[in-house]
Scaffold this active site. Sequence first.
Site, short mmCIF file in Angstrom:
data_model
loop_
_atom_site.label_atom_id
_atom_site.label_comp_id
_atom_site.label_asym_id
_atom_site.label_seq_id
_atom_site.Cartn_x
_atom_site.Cartn_y
_atom_site.Cartn_z
N GLU A 40 0.84 -1.21 0.00
CA GLU A 40 0.00 0.00 0.00
C GLU A 40 0.87 1.26 0.00
O GLU A 40 1.83 1.36 0.79
CB GLU A 40 -0.87 0.00 1.28
CG GLU A 40 -1.76 1.21 1.43
CD GLU A 40 -2.44 1.27 2.81
OE1 GLU A 40 -1.83 0.83 3.81
OE2 GLU A 40 -3.58 1.75 2.87
N LYS A 111 -9.63 2.13 -2.10
CA LYS A 111 -9.80 1.55 -0.76
C LYS A 111 -11.14 1.99 -0.15
O LYS A 111 -11.46 3.19 -0.11
CB LYS A 111 -8.64 2.02 0.12
CG LYS A 111 -8.59 1.44 1.51
CD LYS A 111 -7.34 1.97 2.23
CE LYS A 111 -7.14 1.42 3.61
NZ LYS A 111 -5.92 1.97 4.25
N CYS A 147 -5.15 -2.98 3.11
CA CYS A 147 -4.77 -2.73 4.51
C CYS A 147 -5.95 -2.79 5.49
O CYS A 147 -6.46 -3.87 5.76
CB CYS A 147 -3.99 -1.41 4.59
SG CYS A 147 -2.94 -1.32 6.07
N1 LIG Z 1 -2.92 1.92 6.40
C1 LIG Z 1 -3.82 1.27 7.10
O1 LIG Z 1 -4.91 0.99 6.63
C2 LIG Z 1 -3.43 0.92 8.51
C3 LIG Z 1 -4.38 -0.06 9.16
C4 LIG Z 1 -4.01 -0.33 10.56
O2 LIG Z 1 -3.04 0.18 11.08
C5 LIG Z 1 -4.85 -1.26 11.33
O3 LIG Z 1 -5.90 -1.69 10.84
O4 LIG Z 1 -4.48 -1.57 12.48
#
Ligand SMILES: NC(=O)CCC(=O)C(=O)O
Length: 267
Positions: A40, A111, A147
């Site tokens: 990501e 996303k 993510c």
């Molecule tokens: N970049 C993200 O989506 C981080 C997600 C995260 O840190 C988490 O779900 O815990």
Amino acid sequence: MRASLIQIAVDPDESVDSRRRRAASLVREQADSELVILPELWPVGAFAYQRFEQEAESPSGPTYEAMAKAASDAGVWLHAGSVVEKAADGTLYNTALVISPTGELAASYRKIHRFGFDKGEAVMMGAGEELVTVPVPGGLTLGLATCYDLRFPELFRGLTDAGAQALVVPAGWPARRRDHWTLLARARAVENQAYVLACGTAGTHAGVEQAGHSIVVDPWGEVLAEAGPDEEVLTVDLDPAKVTRTREVFPALKDRRLGLPTPNPLH
Ligand SMILES: NC(=O)CCC(=O)C(=O)O
């Protein structure tokens, strides 16, 4: 089908241009694979919120250009991770790009679940609205997520219902929640009887140490490969028939009970 996950390091002492060049050469080195995956927001860093606006690009911008060339040089399907996309109306999105072996943009995915609660990505970016699957010829149908999406099982079930057999999750997951990352990756594989290919970043940017630990889980929930915390390329062989076999010998997906009445809140 051979897949390589490039767990690239994102550190503040490297410029975005230099990281793009390095990512392109890492992709070219994976010519023995059919599918290559990057994490990501690797050009800028998933937590480098203060640089999102300045590094925003279009889906045909500099990251796409460099990755399309690398994908066609290597002759691979490339999930090029995600970029900060600036849409025509100025809205920013966290947008994943999938590039064909001839360098065409085969799919993009904005996303859906934005991370940060009342700050960061959650307030700076727009939310995607569409589930995206990508059939990779002769291989697997990919289901795309990014993510924080990993925490939302209903998205993955939707992708499974849409035909996904391999759930691809580029991420910039922090080290302090590493246990959640590996646990959720395995859970999404087991409950959907699908491969999960979860590719994170290494390094530390914006003061957030990254977990690394990219992981590939098979449809039975077994971990086929897991990276350490540093920059690393993880290569695994995937068998599309394994998804079919798992769903046939243990057909739990067929036992779903949809449409049950919801409890009456007054009782
Ligand atoms: N970049 C993200 O989506 C981080 C997600 C995260 O840190 C988490 O779900 O815990």
